[in-house]
Scaffold this motif. Structure first.
Motif, mmCIF file in Angstrom:
data_model
loop_
_atom_site.group_PDB
_atom_site.id
_atom_site.type_symbol
_atom_site.label_atom_id
_atom_site.label_comp_id
_atom_site.label_asym_id
_atom_site.label_seq_id
_atom_site.Cartn_x
_atom_site.Cartn_y
_atom_site.Cartn_z
ATOM 1 N N ASP A 45 -3.656 -15.895 -13.114
ATOM 2 C CA ASP A 45 -4.614 -14.922 -12.615
ATOM 3 C C ASP A 45 -4.587 -14.644 -11.305
ATOM 4 N N ASN A 46 -3.933 -15.548 -10.295
ATOM 5 C CA ASN A 46 -3.788 -15.384 -9.121
ATOM 6 C C ASN A 46 -2.378 -15.005 -8.637
ATOM 7 N N ILE A 47 -2.493 -13.878 -7.462
ATOM 8 C CA ILE A 47 -1.231 -13.403 -7.157
ATOM 9 C C ILE A 47 -1.277 -13.207 -5.625
ATOM 10 N N VAL A 48 0.123 -13.373 -5.184
ATOM 11 C CA VAL A 48 0.591 -13.394 -4.076
ATOM 12 C C VAL A 48 1.268 -11.828 -3.922
ATOM 13 N N LEU A 49 0.752 -10.733 -3.281
ATOM 14 C CA LEU A 49 1.265 -9.481 -3.104
ATOM 15 C C LEU A 49 2.475 -9.581 -1.829
ATOM 16 N N VAL A 50 3.557 -9.333 -2.092
ATOM 17 C CA VAL A 50 4.417 -9.124 -0.962
ATOM 18 C C VAL A 50 5.223 -7.785 -0.650
ATOM 19 N N GLN A 51 4.959 -7.405 0.614
ATOM 20 C CA GLN A 51 5.613 -6.022 0.742
ATOM 21 C C GLN A 51 6.792 -5.613 0.459
ATOM 22 N N PRO A 52 7.262 -4.604 -0.048
ATOM 23 C CA PRO A 52 8.445 -4.310 -0.526
ATOM 24 C C PRO A 52 9.092 -3.680 0.538
ATOM 25 N N SER A 53 10.767 -3.788 0.770
ATOM 26 C CA SER A 53 11.305 -3.152 1.833
ATOM 27 C C SER A 53 11.346 -1.737 1.885
ATOM 28 N N ILE A 54 10.999 -1.086 0.755
ATOM 29 C CA ILE A 54 11.148 0.297 0.900
ATOM 30 C C ILE A 54 9.946 1.059 1.636
ATOM 31 N N TYR A 55 9.161 0.076 1.804
ATOM 32 C CA TYR A 55 7.527 0.805 2.496
ATOM 33 C C TYR A 55 7.887 0.426 3.739
ATOM 34 N N GLY A 56 8.760 -0.270 4.465
ATOM 35 C CA GLY A 56 8.758 -0.609 6.008
ATOM 36 C C GLY A 56 7.502 -1.329 6.310
ATOM 37 N N ASN A 57 7.108 -1.032 7.407
ATOM 38 C CA ASN A 57 5.881 -1.603 8.078
ATOM 39 C C ASN A 57 4.623 -0.754 7.546
ATOM 40 N N ASP A 58 4.467 0.113 6.656
ATOM 41 C CA ASP A 58 3.516 0.928 6.170
ATOM 42 C C ASP A 58 3.023 -0.149 4.865
ATOM 43 N N ASN A 59 1.959 -0.676 4.980
ATOM 44 C CA ASN A 59 1.476 -1.738 4.061
ATOM 45 C C ASN A 59 0.457 -1.145 3.167
ATOM 46 N N SER A 60 0.378 0.045 3.217
ATOM 47 C CA SER A 60 -0.776 0.760 2.460
ATOM 48 C C SER A 60 -0.898 0.395 1.154
ATOM 49 N N CYS A 61 0.158 0.572 0.339
ATOM 50 C CA CYS A 61 0.268 0.230 -1.281
ATOM 51 C C CYS A 61 -0.085 -1.136 -1.232
ATOM 52 N N LEU A 62 0.056 -2.075 -0.697
ATOM 53 C CA LEU A 62 0.002 -3.544 -0.801
ATOM 54 C C LEU A 62 -1.677 -3.686 -0.514
ATOM 55 N N LEU A 63 -2.028 -3.171 0.655
ATOM 56 C CA LEU A 63 -3.358 -3.526 1.246
ATOM 57 C C LEU A 63 -4.456 -2.766 0.096
ATOM 58 N N ASP A 64 -3.828 -1.592 -0.396
ATOM 59 C CA ASP A 64 -5.003 -0.849 -1.333
ATOM 60 C C ASP A 64 -5.057 -1.728 -2.566
ATOM 61 N N ALA A 65 -4.033 -2.491 -3.068
ATOM 62 C CA ALA A 65 -4.018 -3.453 -4.267
ATOM 63 C C ALA A 65 -4.909 -4.735 -4.011
ATOM 64 N N LEU A 66 -4.832 -5.108 -2.525
ATOM 65 C CA LEU A 66 -5.425 -6.515 -2.171
ATOM 66 C C LEU A 66 -6.903 -6.229 -2.146
ATOM 67 N N LYS A 67 -7.345 -4.983 -1.623
ATOM 68 C CA LYS A 67 -8.709 -4.607 -1.576
ATOM 69 C C LYS A 67 -9.289 -4.884 -2.903
ATOM 70 N N GLU A 68 -8.663 -4.390 -4.024
ATOM 71 C CA GLU A 68 -9.005 -3.802 -5.491
ATOM 72 C C GLU A 68 -8.989 -5.432 -6.114
ATOM 73 N N ILE A 69 -8.101 -6.227 -6.003
ATOM 74 C CA ILE A 69 -8.224 -7.686 -6.431
ATOM 75 C C ILE A 69 -9.129 -8.509 -5.870
ATOM 76 N N GLY A 70 -9.392 -8.750 -4.637
ATOM 77 C CA GLY A 70 -10.043 -9.443 -3.634
ATOM 78 C C GLY A 70 -9.349 -10.643 -3.216
ATOM 79 N N PRO A 71 -9.893 -11.333 -2.292
ATOM 80 C CA PRO A 71 -9.021 -12.534 -1.509
ATOM 81 C C PRO A 71 -9.457 -13.793 -2.353
ATOM 82 N N THR A 72 -10.294 -13.657 -3.557
ATOM 83 C CA THR A 72 -10.396 -15.084 -4.208
ATOM 84 C C THR A 72 -9.141 -15.022 -4.923
ATOM 85 N N ARG A 73 -8.649 -14.135 -5.474
ATOM 86 C CA ARG A 73 -7.631 -14.147 -6.403
ATOM 87 C C ARG A 73 -6.429 -13.558 -6.095
#
Length: 280
Positions: A45-73
């Motif tokens: 149920d709980n995940i660690v999202l890791v920034q893919p190299s293809i996006y460089g330092n633009d973490n937008s995709c990861l951060l949007d997903a992190l906002k959706e799942i929330g810091p509990t999970r």
């Protein structure tokens, strides 16, 4: 699968987000919904999202997903320039669940300069230490020997991805005696002597000579578990970029078996991750 288990390394990707100029491939859509549907099949149920190299330092995709799942999970491992990052940005990311920065020395095809790498590690450590974040290293196992002296002294948590990216083609006794894997003795020594280093048991298919049988991965996993079972974390590496369509469930089952053999199933799949990623 232990209740409350964590997958410590997976990605979300979408063609809707801009790619870095150095991107090695164009991503398909692997959304958070897709990710959690996969995790459901292995009981996590709980995940660690890791920034893919293809996006460089633009973490937008990861951060949007992190906002959706929330810091509990959810937790995140981002990329940024240590010379150009605002403390307010770091704090904002921290509230979202970010707990680490990824340094990719494996996929860049740049020369490995030990002195320059050590200076880079010092810079990142100075930035993340006040937040108690992790420095995640995607690095060739044999390159570890150049930085084993600095890892214990920096006072931050380090995590080595994907078994340390071993070169199994140069393993003369494959698949027996994993201590003969080039660079492995540096990793096991560091695990034994330093209390701030973790390793992800993940992405066997990127290195193992017998992907289906997982003979080499098994030998390495058991050596690492025997060395420091309290610092091993499981990760699926979903969606297996450049290996899309791979069935990782046999590897998950093997990881459960290996960790159970060392009475470490709860540690590898839950407790070590909670300690590493600062989870309640």
């Amino acid at each position: 699968m232990p209740v409350g288990a964590w997958d410590s390394h997976m990605h979300v990707t979408s063609p809707d987000y801009p790619l870095a100029k150095s991107a090695a491939y164009k991503p398909s859509l692997h959304s958070l919904d897709h990710a959690m549907a996969f995790e459901k099949t292995i009981g996590i149920d709980n995940i660690v999202l890791v920034q893919p190299s293809i996006y460089g330092n633009d973490n937008s995709c990861l951060l949007d997903a992190l906002k959706e799942i929330g810091p509990t999970r959810g937790r995140g491992v981002v990329s940024f320039d240590p010379d150009d990052i605002a403390s307010d940005t770091l704090q904002q990311w921290h509230r979202l669940g970010v707990r680490g920065v990824r340094l990719n020395f494996k996929s860049t095809n740049e020369p490995f300069d030990p002195d320059a790498v050590k200076q880079t590690l010092r810079k990142y450590a100075a930035v993340v230490k006040p937040l108690d974040w992790v420095i995640e290293l995607f690095i060739d196992l044999e390159q570890l020997r150049f930085i084993t002296d600095i890892i214990p002294e920096l006072g931050v948590k380090f995590c080595v991805a994907h078994f340390g990216a071993p070169d199994m083609k140069r393993w003369t006794s494959y698949p027996s005696d994993a201590s003969n894997v080039p660079g492995m003795q540096h990793l096991t020594t560091l695990l034994s002597q330093a209390d701030n280093l973790w390793v992800k048991i993940s992405a066997h298919y990127r290195y193992d000579l017998s992907i289906d049988k997982m003979a080499g991965s098994e030998a390495i996993a058991k050596l690492l578990l025997d060395t420091a079972k309290d610092k091993m974390v499981f990760a699926s590496d979903w969606p297996h970029t450049r290996f899309e369509g791979l069935d990782v469930k046999p590897f998950v089952s093997k990881c459960l078996d290996w960790s159970e053999e060392f009475d470490a199933k709860d540690l590898v799949f839950r407790d070590n991750a909670k300690r590493l990623w600062d989870c309640a």
